[in-house]
Design an enzyme around this catalytic site. Structure first.
Site, PDB file in Angstrom:
ATOM      1  N   SER A 144       0.953  -1.219   0.051  1.00 49.40           N
ATOM      2  CA  SER A 144      -0.045  -0.150   0.045  1.00 49.40           C
ATOM      3  C   SER A 144       0.962   1.184  -0.094  1.00 49.40           C
ATOM      4  CB  SER A 144      -1.057   0.059   1.238  1.00 49.40           C
ATOM      5  OG  SER A 144      -1.548   1.278   1.466  1.00 49.40           O
ATOM      6  N   TYR A 157      -2.189  -1.071  10.379  1.00 48.12           N
ATOM      7  CA  TYR A 157      -2.227  -1.412   8.646  1.00 48.12           C
ATOM      8  C   TYR A 157      -0.955  -0.906   8.204  1.00 48.12           C
ATOM      9  CZ  TYR A 157      -3.860  -0.740   3.969  1.00 48.12           C
ATOM     10  OH  TYR A 157      -4.099  -0.872   2.560  1.00 48.12           O
TER      11      TYR A 157
END
Length: 272
Positions: A144, A157
């Site tokens: 990401s 995350y």
């Protein structure tokens, strides 16, 4: 659809929705043979049936990537059905927002198990096979933008995605050291229209506000079709870094400069 078959075998985890589904649909248009894995058995079966109706060879297998034995079973089923693997997409992932100290142990464990251990389990199960095959293959790990830059209230995350970036780079160096015919890429997308926010359990007012902002951003994000097109374009070019949202690069440059100059970091929202 072009009736000429590509013939390559692509294994995709997290295939039932979002980025994984987009990758599967693009690979199907290329007439690849597909192995699709996901925890969501109903969505997985529906996607497989739809692609199969278009003439694509598909093996679907419900898979919890947090369990190493599940990836071993996926590998064995792939070998039995298709005899080998050409593309491995370690793509399964979930999102969790919240202040780093407010997330409980179970929330941290869930993120680590799926986002990080899911990739590790995929590599541990499939890399010996790819090396033994002795032919060109490609591994793509989905990280990401959070794997390259940091944001508040996204600790779990961010930690998992930065670990995936590091793991991918190490794997790239290892394949080069072994002179293995295996290429490695790390995919670092920004907002992509997907269901990833359905996995979020934001805690705290600030985290809740961030979650709402992220949800809106993802809702208006890049289509999974466009994302997949850019991914396969990067694979054809042999690129390690796959950065479909280049607008974040000034933020990455600022972070690198801060590290080199040893200045305190300042958060700025990326322009995507």
């Amino acid at each position: 659809m072009d009736k000429q078959r590509d013939g390559r075998v692509a294994v995709i985890t997290g295939a039932a929705s979002g980025i994984g589904q987009g990758l599967a649909e693009h690979a199907a248009r290329l007439r690849m043979r597909l192995v699709l894995a996901d925890r969501d058995e109903l969505r997985l079966r529906a996607l497989a049936q739809r692609l199969r109706a278009g003439g694509v060879e598909v093996l679907e297998q419900p898979t919890d990537v947090a369990r190493g034995e599940a990836l071993d079973a996926l590998r064995d089923a792939t070998l039995e059905r298709f005899g080998g693997v050409d593309l491995l997409f370690n793509n399964a992932g979930v999102m969790q927002t919240g202040a780093s100290w407010e997330l409980d142990a179970a929330q941290w464990r869930r993120m680590l198990d799926i986002n990080l251990m899911g990739v590790i389990n995929g590599l541990r199960s499939f890399m010996p096979l790819l090396l033994e095959q002795g032919r060109p293959a490609h591994v793509v790990n989905t990280a990401s933008l959070a794997g390259l830059v940091c944001s508040p209230f996204m600790a779990a995350y961010t930690v998992t995605k930065q670990a995936v970036v590091a793991l991918s780079e190490v794997l790239h160096y290892e394949m080069a050291a072994l002179q293995a015919p295996i290429s490695v890429s790390v995919l670092c997308p920004g907002p992509v229209a997907s269901r990833i926010m359905t996995s979020d359990q934001a805690g705290g007012t600030a985290a809740g506000e961030l979650g709402a902002l992220l949800a809106a951003s993802i809702e208006q994000g890049m289509s999974t079709d466009e994302l997949a097109r850019r991914v396969f374009q990067a694979l054809a070019a042999g690129r390690f870094w796959i950065l479909p949202h280049p607008g974040f690069k000034p933020n990455l440059l600022a972070r690198q400069q801060s590290i080199l100059e040893e200045t305190n970091p300042v958060f700025q929202m990326a322009e995507l």
